[in-house]
Structure formats: C-alpha cells, structure tokens
Design an enzyme around this catalytic site. Structure first.
Site, PDB file in Angstrom:
ATOM      1  N   SER A  96       0.833  -1.195   0.000  1.00  0.00           N
ATOM      2  CA  SER A  96       0.000   0.000   0.000  1.00  0.00           C
ATOM      3  C   SER A  96       0.878   1.260   0.000  1.00  0.00           C
ATOM      4  O   SER A  96       1.677   1.448  -0.913  1.00  0.00           O
ATOM      5  CB  SER A  96      -0.943  -0.064   1.204  1.00  0.00           C
ATOM      6  OG  SER A  96      -1.950   0.902   1.114  1.00  0.00           O
TER       7      SER A  96
ATOM      8  N   ASP B 223     -10.104  -3.772  -4.972  1.00  0.00           N
ATOM      9  CA  ASP B 223      -9.199  -2.785  -4.385  1.00  0.00           C
ATOM     10  C   ASP B 223      -9.191  -1.545  -5.282  1.00  0.00           C
ATOM     11  O   ASP B 223      -8.952  -1.661  -6.488  1.00  0.00           O
ATOM     12  CB  ASP B 223      -7.786  -3.398  -4.299  1.00  0.00           C
ATOM     13  CG  ASP B 223      -6.746  -2.451  -3.728  1.00  0.00           C
ATOM     14  OD1 ASP B 223      -7.107  -1.334  -3.323  1.00  0.00           O
ATOM     15  OD2 ASP B 223      -5.562  -2.845  -3.687  1.00  0.00           O
TER      16      ASP B 223
ATOM     17  N   HIS C 222      -8.097  -4.777  -0.522  1.00  0.00           N
ATOM     18  CA  HIS C 222      -6.962  -3.968  -0.079  1.00  0.00           C
ATOM     19  C   HIS C 222      -6.667  -4.210   1.404  1.00  0.00           C
ATOM     20  O   HIS C 222      -7.561  -4.203   2.231  1.00  0.00           O
ATOM     21  CB  HIS C 222      -7.237  -2.479  -0.302  1.00  0.00           C
ATOM     22  CG  HIS C 222      -6.027  -1.650  -0.086  1.00  0.00           C
ATOM     23  ND1 HIS C 222      -5.086  -1.467  -1.078  1.00  0.00           N
ATOM     24  CD2 HIS C 222      -5.548  -1.004   1.002  1.00  0.00           C
ATOM     25  CE1 HIS C 222      -4.102  -0.726  -0.602  1.00  0.00           C
ATOM     26  NE2 HIS C 222      -4.352  -0.435   0.664  1.00  0.00           N
TER      27      HIS C 222
END
Length: 352
Positions: free
Chosen positions: A138, A292, A322
């Site tokens: 991320s 995501d 995610h």
C-alpha cells in the site's frame, strides 16, 4: 467510533486509528534474532534467522502500509517474522515518520536514508550486497517504488536485486480509474479514504478532497501529458467488465492545483517517472487485488515496467481486497487469500 471521540475532544480520529491498529507485542521467536536499531537516525527492526547459513543471506527492506498515516513496526511484526522465517532472509522493517505531523517528503526520506545506511553497512548483517530487495504494501509499496527509482542510477551503491510492490498506491492524478469506481465502497480502503490519505501525506490536511476526487486539481495539458501512462486505455479489458462509468472531468481549478502540484513529483507518485528511470529498475514483483481501488495503479505500473523491458512477476488475488496481507494472523484471524498472497511474495524471494 473515532468520529465520536473527536467530537467530544478526547482524541483525534487519527490518534484513535493508530491506537486500534497498534498490534500486540509478540513474544520471542525461536527461529529469529530480532533487534531494534537506528539506521541513520531512523528506527528499524532487524530480523535475522538463527539457523546457520551456507553463504550470505538475501536482505529485504520492508516499508509498512497504512496510508502514510498509520502503521508501525509492531503492526507488521507477524508479516515481517513470517517473511524472514519462510524465505530465510534478513528483514529490516523501517519506522518512517507519519503524516499529518510529518508531511511529504519525510516518509520517503526516512525510507531512502535507512535503505542507503543498510546498503553501506551490509557486511554487519551477513547479507549479500547483490541480493537486496525493497518491499512494501500500500503506502509502503509507494515508498518502495520511489526508493527503487531514486537508487536506479546510483553508481556508488550496490544495485537493488528486486522491488516487491504489494497493492501499491502510485499516483494521485486520477481517482476515477475503473478500479476506483468498481471498488469505491469496498473495505479496507474506500475511494474517499485514498484521496484523504494522499492529501494528509502531501499537505498534512484533507482540504480540497472533493476537487481532487473529481479531478479538477490537474491542468488539462498535464493530464494530456500523463495520459500515455495514467489512462483506462492501458488497463486490460477484462478488468472493466464490472460496472465502470467514465466521469467527465470537471473544470480545472488553478488554486487547488497550487496546493497539490507536488502530486506530479515521481517521489510522491512513482507512476509518473520518466522512461529513462523506469527502464533501469530492478526485476519487479507486483501483487494486485481485484476488490481494491488501487488495483489499476498496480496494473498501470506493470505495463510501464514491461514496456521498458523490466522483468515483472505479477500475482493477482481474484478474491483479494486492499490490506489483506496486513491481516495475516491478525488477532487470531486470517484470510486464506492473504496467506496465498504472502506465500507468493516468499516464493518470489526464494527465486532470487
């Protein structure tokens, strides 16, 4: 919950979020030697397998996720232990400074400085200088991509062996790519939160979030310039079958651009780096999740790397969302696809 506490003035939403995510202190790991150090004034945690090794080990520098706002060494303790044990590698987890207290480029500079320090002192850790990989998920994937680009043409340091980008966020030009529409309300990262985090990192506040979501923060000529890299046209058709309605871009607002123009810097948005840098990048591993908002950032970067002759291993979790990797063995629950994702990372590392 965080909002209620904020309204009553007890603590801010971000402080509350950090408290909830802090992770429990784990006991001793029988297979690993773990120590907290400082690399160039940046706190790090080093994981070294206890077993004897025939030769020098591979090294992994890990940058945690959390929107540049959340996350710590403790939050990612289980993930880093797992990677170190299973791939028999030395892992360095980096505690970079967080937004909004520390704005861009603080996190990036911490990650870069810790990485350079490690590369310069590599013999202390029994690591092969030709086998060091940067890795992150991320926001950490964003930082790994930025560090990798910065080091691409440094002749005074060993070349990175690889970069591992786990559902990275790589651009803030377009919050209306197909994955942003398809997954706008899918936990753990809603479309609004993605813009909120990017603005917290950039400016330490989330002013102009609405304009950024609508796309009125980037001048038309720049939008056109970057269209060759940031465009739904570069995303394979099969990813567009779930409802996608293209938004007409709203009118450009110059004063908003003034506050966010650094979004066009590759150290903040690595997808915008020039080809001359991209083609020097090391072998890459990109993990994306179907559910995501950041899926398309990963797909667009995969295409850019491949177009520039960089070898890419791509792993797509059809049932992933995610943040799924950070939930590995989290408070006693885990998702099978999260473990599959983590094992795909370990298998890639073992292949290096």
């Amino acid at each position: 919950q965080g909002r209620i506490l904020e309204k009553t003035g007890l603590c801010s939403q971000i402080t509350f979020g950090r408290y909830v995510r802090q992770g429990r202190k784990l006991g001793v790991d029988p297979k690993l030697f773990i120590q907290d150090l400082q690399f160039n004034k940046v706190p790090v945690r080093v994981y070294q397998p206890k077993a004897t090794s025939d030769g020098r080990r591979r090294g992994i520098i890990f940058f945690h996720g959390g929107g540049w706002v959340f996350g710590s060494l403790d939050t990612y303790e289980k993930v880093c232990r797992y990677i170190s044990r299973e791939s028999e590698s030395v892992v360095v987890s980096v505690q970079y400074r967080l937004a909004p207290e520390h704005k861009y480029p603080a996190a990036y500079e911490d990650c870069l400085n810790a990485t350079i320090h490690f590369m310069k002192n590599i013999e202390h850790y029994g690591v092969d200088p030709a086998n060091v990989t940067v890795c992150g998920d991320s926001a950490g994937g964003n930082l790994a991509a930025a560090v990798s680009q910065t080091l691409a043409d440094r002749s005074d340091l060993p070349k990175l062996r690889a970069q591992i980008l786990i559902y990275p966020g790589l651009q803030a030009l377009d919050f209306n790519l197909p994955s942003y529409h398809q997954n706008r309300g899918v936990p753990l990262l809603f479309r609004e939160r993605a813009a909120f985090f990017a603005l917290q990192y950039l400016n330490g506040d989330a002013l102009h979030m609405q304009e950024v979501l609508e796309g009125s923060h980037i001048p038309p000529d720049m939008r056109l310039k970057y269209r060759k890299w940031v465009s739904p046209d570069n995303i394979p058709e099969k990813f567009k079958v779930r409802g996608v309605k293209p938004l007409m871009p709203t009118d450009f607002i110059a004063e908003v651009y003034e506050t966010v123009k650094r979004f066009c810097e590759p150290n903040l948005c690595p997808l915008l780096a020039e080809d001359a840098i991209v083609h020097q990048l090391p072998e890459s591993f990109i993990l994306t999740c179907e559910y995501d908002v950041l899926r398309d950032d990963g797909l667009l970067y995969k295409k850019r790397l491949e177009d520039n002759g960089v070898r890419v291993t791509w792993y797509h979790l059809e049932d992933g969302f995610h943040g799924i990797i950070s939930l590995y063995d989290y408070c006693g629950f885990s998702f099978p696809s999260g473990k599959r994702g983590l094992d795909s990372v370990v298998n890639f590392l073992k292949s290096l």
